[in-house]
Each structure stands twice: as structure tokens, then as C-alpha cells.
Design a protein around this motif. Structure first.
Motif, PDB file in Angstrom:
ATOM      1  N   PRO A 288      10.185   5.238  10.946  1.00 37.78           N
ATOM      2  CA  PRO A 288       9.158   4.931  10.072  1.00 37.78           C
ATOM      3  C   PRO A 288       9.620   3.980   8.830  1.00 37.78           C
ATOM      4  O   PRO A 288      10.716   4.150   8.331  1.00 37.78           O
ATOM      5  CB  PRO A 288       8.910   6.446   9.428  1.00 37.78           C
ATOM      6  N   GLN A 289       8.694   3.156   8.271  1.00 37.35           N
ATOM      7  CA  GLN A 289       8.826   2.262   7.048  1.00 37.35           C
ATOM      8  C   GLN A 289       8.289   2.620   5.927  1.00 37.35           C
ATOM      9  O   GLN A 289       7.325   3.510   6.068  1.00 37.35           O
ATOM     10  CB  GLN A 289       8.642   0.828   7.796  1.00 37.35           C
ATOM     11  N   GLU A 290       8.404   1.872   4.891  1.00 38.91           N
ATOM     12  CA  GLU A 290       7.614   1.986   3.788  1.00 38.91           C
ATOM     13  C   GLU A 290       5.929   1.799   3.992  1.00 38.91           C
ATOM     14  O   GLU A 290       5.086   2.369   3.314  1.00 38.91           O
ATOM     15  CB  GLU A 290       8.082   1.405   2.704  1.00 38.91           C
ATOM     16  N   TRP A 291       5.744   0.866   4.864  1.00 39.12           N
ATOM     17  CA  TRP A 291       4.387   0.621   5.155  1.00 39.12           C
ATOM     18  C   TRP A 291       3.640   1.233   6.074  1.00 39.12           C
ATOM     19  O   TRP A 291       2.324   1.353   6.149  1.00 39.12           O
ATOM     20  CB  TRP A 291       4.351  -0.804   5.586  1.00 39.12           C
ATOM     21  N   GLY A 292       4.500   2.166   6.937  1.00 39.29           N
ATOM     22  CA  GLY A 292       3.888   2.858   7.811  1.00 39.29           C
ATOM     23  C   GLY A 292       4.931   3.167   8.968  1.00 39.29           C
ATOM     24  O   GLY A 292       5.826   3.366   8.837  1.00 39.29           O
ATOM     25  N   VAL A 305      -0.010   0.555  10.236  1.00 41.92           N
ATOM     26  CA  VAL A 305      -0.025  -0.155   8.648  1.00 41.92           C
ATOM     27  C   VAL A 305      -0.834   0.689   7.647  1.00 41.92           C
ATOM     28  O   VAL A 305      -2.078   0.524   7.881  1.00 41.92           O
ATOM     29  CB  VAL A 305      -0.282  -1.588   8.610  1.00 41.92           C
ATOM     30  N   LEU A 306      -0.183   1.654   7.113  1.00 39.03           N
ATOM     31  CA  LEU A 306      -0.680   2.610   6.324  1.00 39.03           C
ATOM     32  C   LEU A 306      -0.856   2.363   4.895  1.00 39.03           C
ATOM     33  O   LEU A 306      -1.438   2.932   3.934  1.00 39.03           O
ATOM     34  CB  LEU A 306      -0.112   4.130   6.551  1.00 39.03           C
ATOM     35  N   GLU A 307       0.038   1.451   4.427  1.00 39.04           N
ATOM     36  CA  GLU A 307       0.306   0.939   2.983  1.00 39.04           C
ATOM     37  C   GLU A 307       0.157  -0.411   3.018  1.00 39.04           C
ATOM     38  O   GLU A 307       0.580  -1.250   3.806  1.00 39.04           O
ATOM     39  CB  GLU A 307       1.463   1.344   2.500  1.00 39.04           C
ATOM     40  N   PRO A 308      -0.364  -1.068   1.784  1.00 36.94           N
ATOM     41  CA  PRO A 308      -0.706  -2.512   1.752  1.00 36.94           C
ATOM     42  C   PRO A 308       0.527  -3.268   1.888  1.00 36.94           C
ATOM     43  O   PRO A 308       1.746  -3.030   1.363  1.00 36.94           O
ATOM     44  CB  PRO A 308      -1.247  -2.615   0.319  1.00 36.94           C
ATOM     45  N   VAL A 309       0.704  -4.303   2.772  1.00 39.32           N
ATOM     46  CA  VAL A 309       1.851  -5.322   2.977  1.00 39.32           C
ATOM     47  C   VAL A 309       1.148  -6.443   3.218  1.00 39.32           C
ATOM     48  O   VAL A 309       0.338  -6.620   4.090  1.00 39.32           O
ATOM     49  CB  VAL A 309       2.634  -4.459   4.065  1.00 39.32           C
ATOM     50  N   LYS A 310       1.942  -7.456   3.127  1.00 46.20           N
ATOM     51  CA  LYS A 310       1.608  -8.856   3.433  1.00 46.20           C
ATOM     52  C   LYS A 310       2.232  -9.420   5.023  1.00 46.20           C
ATOM     53  O   LYS A 310       1.439 -10.132   5.584  1.00 46.20           O
ATOM     54  CB  LYS A 310       1.833  -9.900   2.324  1.00 46.20           C
ATOM     55  N   GLU A 311       3.572  -8.828   5.138  1.00 46.51           N
ATOM     56  CA  GLU A 311       3.987  -9.315   6.358  1.00 46.51           C
ATOM     57  C   GLU A 311       5.063  -8.357   6.617  1.00 46.51           C
ATOM     58  O   GLU A 311       5.483  -7.593   5.846  1.00 46.51           O
ATOM     59  CB  GLU A 311       4.565 -10.511   6.206  1.00 46.51           C
ATOM     60  N   ILE A 312       5.366  -8.358   7.963  1.00 45.40           N
ATOM     61  CA  ILE A 312       6.132  -7.455   8.511  1.00 45.40           C
ATOM     62  C   ILE A 312       7.313  -8.199   9.562  1.00 45.40           C
ATOM     63  O   ILE A 312       6.983  -8.972  10.402  1.00 45.40           O
ATOM     64  CB  ILE A 312       5.522  -6.289   9.364  1.00 45.40           C
ATOM     65  N   PRO A 347      -3.335 -10.414   7.772  1.00 44.05           N
ATOM     66  CA  PRO A 347      -4.320 -10.894   7.094  1.00 44.05           C
ATOM     67  C   PRO A 347      -4.641  -9.590   5.980  1.00 44.05           C
ATOM     68  O   PRO A 347      -3.951  -8.891   5.885  1.00 44.05           O
ATOM     69  CB  PRO A 347      -5.804 -10.668   8.178  1.00 44.05           C
ATOM     70  N   ARG A 348      -5.727 -10.110   5.023  1.00 41.05           N
ATOM     71  CA  ARG A 348      -5.909  -9.018   4.103  1.00 41.05           C
ATOM     72  C   ARG A 348      -6.751  -7.944   4.552  1.00 41.05           C
ATOM     73  O   ARG A 348      -7.737  -8.094   5.247  1.00 41.05           O
ATOM     74  CB  ARG A 348      -6.813  -9.861   3.046  1.00 41.05           C
ATOM     75  N   ILE A 349      -6.024  -6.874   4.240  1.00 44.20           N
ATOM     76  CA  ILE A 349      -6.817  -5.700   5.187  1.00 44.20           C
ATOM     77  C   ILE A 349      -7.578  -5.106   4.067  1.00 44.20           C
ATOM     78  O   ILE A 349      -7.382  -4.676   3.062  1.00 44.20           O
ATOM     79  CB  ILE A 349      -5.366  -4.691   5.458  1.00 44.20           C
ATOM     80  N   LYS A 350      -8.676  -4.554   4.648  1.00 42.01           N
ATOM     81  CA  LYS A 350      -9.827  -3.973   3.831  1.00 42.01           C
ATOM     82  C   LYS A 350      -9.344  -2.415   3.283  1.00 42.01           C
ATOM     83  O   LYS A 350      -8.791  -1.824   3.968  1.00 42.01           O
ATOM     84  CB  LYS A 350     -11.130  -3.697   4.686  1.00 42.01           C
ATOM     85  N   ASP A 355      -6.114   2.814   8.998  1.00 42.33           N
ATOM     86  CA  ASP A 355      -4.881   2.547   9.838  1.00 42.33           C
ATOM     87  C   ASP A 355      -5.197   1.203  10.363  1.00 42.33           C
ATOM     88  O   ASP A 355      -6.042   1.053  11.161  1.00 42.33           O
ATOM     89  CB  ASP A 355      -4.599   3.720  10.768  1.00 42.33           C
ATOM     90  N   TYR A 356      -4.571   0.323   9.847  1.00 41.63           N
ATOM     91  CA  TYR A 356      -4.533  -1.112  10.437  1.00 41.63           C
ATOM     92  C   TYR A 356      -3.659  -1.219  11.491  1.00 41.63           C
ATOM     93  O   TYR A 356      -2.300  -1.052  11.168  1.00 41.63           O
ATOM     94  CB  TYR A 356      -4.338  -2.211   9.387  1.00 41.63           C
ATOM     95  N   ILE A 357      -3.875  -1.404  12.568  1.00 39.23           N
ATOM     96  CA  ILE A 357      -3.068  -1.212  13.951  1.00 39.23           C
ATOM     97  C   ILE A 357      -2.945  -2.474  14.408  1.00 39.23           C
ATOM     98  O   ILE A 357      -3.696  -3.396  14.936  1.00 39.23           O
ATOM     99  CB  ILE A 357      -3.558  -0.396  14.850  1.00 39.23           C
ATOM    100  N   VAL A 358      -1.527  -2.992  14.374  1.00 39.17           N
ATOM    101  CA  VAL A 358      -1.017  -4.178  15.113  1.00 39.17           C
ATOM    102  C   VAL A 358      -0.670  -4.079  16.397  1.00 39.17           C
ATOM    103  O   VAL A 358       0.580  -3.291  16.689  1.00 39.17           O
ATOM    104  CB  VAL A 358       0.020  -5.050  14.249  1.00 39.17           C
ATOM    105  N   GLU A 359      -1.192  -4.431  17.629  1.00 34.55           N
ATOM    106  CA  GLU A 359      -0.698  -4.039  18.810  1.00 34.55           C
ATOM    107  C   GLU A 359       0.068  -5.220  19.567  1.00 34.55           C
ATOM    108  O   GLU A 359      -0.483  -6.517  19.430  1.00 34.55           O
ATOM    109  CB  GLU A 359      -2.174  -4.044  19.795  1.00 34.55           C
TER     110      GLU A 359
END
Length: 363
Positions: A288-292, A305-312, A347-350, A355-359
Motif C-alpha cells: 500500500p502507498q500513500e495514495w492507495g 487511487v484513494l487519495e488525490p495524486v497527479k502521477e504515480i 487526469p484530474r479526478i472528480k 476509487d479511481y482505478i487504473v487498470e
């Protein structure tokens, strides 16, 4: 304010959950996306929630006088839900158990050997008559229970059904509310963190038991967790490579409080859309990371992605990337390769996305 022992001990004479409906309960669990049920068959007070031959202090002696455990067992089999039972090792009412609740003095003439026989007879009923496939023990923390008793009980249950799952509270190895047995000398198939998400662990099977409100039992106006809190609990648990045992306390009339039922349906609706990133996945391989958190399946890695972040930035992805896209809207996500590192530009997450999920699809 504590209830006097004599008053509590007679409450079963009023117990009449007339709105209990096993089909409705199990149907709600399926709507919520649950795969198994663990029902409290006996708690620390010793009251038995099935038609047992071991004691009259059971549900058949109540005004309700129906075997709810049998109804649930049959309904779980019918609807394809794995059936399990919670069972308390301690029993503050039984005359042979040495300790009474809130009484620092031991009973004058206890007989732990007789009590273990009584307990084994009940467990035999649960396994053979009710076909429980998970035995979720509790109450092992009291002084009368020993490591040798735990090892013996584990072996006994396995002799009844060698495919049953037994938690680590059958023995004395649990480390506080973190719930982990740090040595394999203790019995138990999985660890039991309580009211907290377990730590990232790919070697030890574990299951966090966490309430939908604040209390384990139903309480009027108990503060309920938000949809986001509930889903983040599930997602963080799976990202740590654990399972979630999500507690819902029925009302005294046997029904599930409607606001809690609605919350469960909301979780189920989310799982209908995004369940492939949860079911049949492992946590990691990245912690687990700070962002999720991260989950993975064959040729798939999911970044939750559970916390705001611009890039991973990820290192050592186990395979060649085929594509990266958002599960939320299907859009492609841009990324750069730098040796073995992958830099993913989000992208900018609403704000309303739980949970913004990157597959990440691997070749």
C-alpha cells in the motif's frame, strides 16, 4: 449502565424476532456482493442460537422457538453463499466454566474438562447438522483457555471436517487487536485483525472484522460509516491481501435496519461495476502507498487511487505493458517508461469518485 446478571439472564424469555427472514438476509448479502456469512451461534453469555441437545438455554426456549441457524444454513446453500458460524470459547453462564463476567473470583468448583466436552458436543452439532464451513472462534483471551486446549480443539474440529476453515482465535497466539499469530506453533488457518485493516502480508492469510456502524450489535441511532468509508475499508483490506468480514447487527425484531441495508446495496452496486479489481485478486505485489493500494490478477494490475495524486511511479512491474486505462470511464491513461520504472500521469479526478482505478494490462 450494566444490566444486572439476573435481569440479563432472563431476557431470552422475551426474545421474539418475528421479522427474521433467512431468504431476505442472504439475498441482501448477495446484493452487497458478499461471498460468505458468519453468524453468531453462541456469544460469551452462553445463549445458544440453534436447536441444541446440550442445553435448554437456547432459542427453542424463547417465544420465537424456531431454529434460525438451520434456516440460514439451508438458505446459504440454496443461494450459493458459504456458511460459517461464530462460536465463543468462553461461557460466563456455564457452571463448569471457571470465570463469570465482571466477577474477579473464579467459580468455587469449576470443571474445565467437563466444559470442553460440552463445547465439543456443540461444535459437533454445528459441523454435522448445520454444515458450517467456517468456525470463527472468540473468547480465547480468558485465562482458563490454554494453548494445549487450542491445539486439541483445532485437531478435533479437523477430525469432523478436514476442509473447514478455523480462525486463529481457537488458540492463544493472537497479538491483541492486530490479530496476528506471530508463530506457527499456534493453531489456526487465518489471522483476525479487529476494527482495523490488517497489515500488508502476502504469506499469512488474514481477515479483518470491522463494523458497519460503531457497535457490534444493533444500537438505536448508532453512527453509520459513509459509503466511502465502507468501500475504502474493503479496498484497503483487499490491497493488503486480506478478506473483509463486515459486521451488521440485526434489530431485535430480526430485520436488518433499512439504512444499513441501503449501504450494503450501495457497496454491491459498486462491486457490480468494479468487482474484477477486487474478487479473485491478490494484494500487491506492491505494498500500500500513500495514495492507495494495488491489487493484481493474471496479466492485470489495478491501482486503487484513494487519495488525490497527479502521477504515480511504479518500479519492477512484472511484465511488458499492453495498455493502461481507467476502469471508471474507459479512457486511456498516458505513461512514460524509464528503464524498469513506469511513470503514470493521471487526469484530474472528480471529487465524487470513491476509487479511481487504473487498470494495467500486461502482455
Amino acid at each position: 449502565k450494566p444490566v444486572p446478571f439476573e435481569e440479563y439472564d432472563n431476557l431470552y424469555k422475551q426474545f421474539n424476532p418475528v421479522k427474521f427472514d433467512a431468504a431476505e438476509w442472504v439475498g441482501l448479502m448477495k446484493e452487497a456482493g458478499m461471498k460468505y456469512l458468519v453468524f453468531v451461534s453462541k456469544h460469551h453469555d452462553g445463549f445458544v442460537m440453534w436447536d441444541t441437545e446440550t442445553t435448554d438455554y437456547n432459542i427453542m426456549s424463547t417465544p420465537y422457538a424456531k431454529d434460525v441457524l438451520m434456516d440460514l444454513s439451508k438458505e446459504c446453500e440454496k443461494q450459493g453463499i458459504l456458511f460459517g458460524t461464530y462460536y465463543s470459547i468462553c461461557d460466563w453462564r456455564h457452571p463448569d466454566y471457571p470465570v463469570e463476567h465482571n466477577n474477579p473470583q473464579r467459580r468455587e468448583d469449576p470443571n474445565m474438562g467437563n466444559y470442553v466436552k460440552y463445547m465439543k458436543a456443540q461444535i459437533k452439532e454445528l459441523v454435522e447438522n448445520y454444515h458450517t464451513k467456517i468456525l470463527w472462534f472468540d473468547g480465547e483471551w480468558e485465562e482458563p483457555w490454554t494453548h494445549d486446549m487450542g491445539m486439541d480443539l483445532y485437531k478435533y474440529v479437523m477430525s469432523l471436517d478436514d476442509e473447514i476453515l478455523i480462525n486463529n482465535r481457537v488458540d492463544k497466539g493472537r497479538q491483541g487487536m492486530e490479530g496476528i499469530s506471530l508463530s506457527d506453533k499456534f493453531a489456526g488457518d487465518f489471522a483476525t485483525p479487529e476494527q482495523q485493516v490488517g497489515r500488508f502480508d502476502l504469506l499469512t492469510p488474514w481477515e479483518s472484522c470491522i463494523t458497519i456502524c460503531r457497535q457490534w450489535a444493533w444500537k438505536p441511532d448508532d453512527k453509520m460509516k459513509s459509503k466511502e468509508e465502507c468501500l475504502h475499508t474493503l479496498i484497503r483490506t483487499v490491497g493488503g491481501d486480506g478478506n473483509l468480514l463486515f459486521n451488521v447487527g440485526p434489530m431485535p425484531d430480526g430485520s436488518i435496519e433499512e439504512r444499513q441495508a441501503d449501504r450494503l446495496r450501495e457497496m454491491g452496486a459498486w462491486l457490480q461495476k468494479y468487482g474484477t479489481s477486487i474478487y479473485a485478486t491478490n494484494g500487491g505485489p506492491i505494498p500500500p502507498q500513500e495514495w492507495g493500494v494495488i491489487t493484481s490478477a493474471i496479466n492485470k494490475i489495478y491501482l486503487h487511487v484513494l487519495e488525490p495524486v497527479k502521477e504515480i511511479t511504479l518500479s519492477e512491474v512484472p511484465g511488458e505493458i499492453n495498455s493502461i486505462h481507467s476502469m471508471n470511464d474507459g479512457s486511456e491513461i498516458s505513461y512514460n517508461l524509464d528503464g524498469k520504472d513506469i511513470r503514470i500521469i493521471l487526469p484530474r479526478i472528480k471529487k465524487d469518485i470513491v476509487d479511481y482505478i487504473v487498470e494495467i494490462s500486461l502482455k
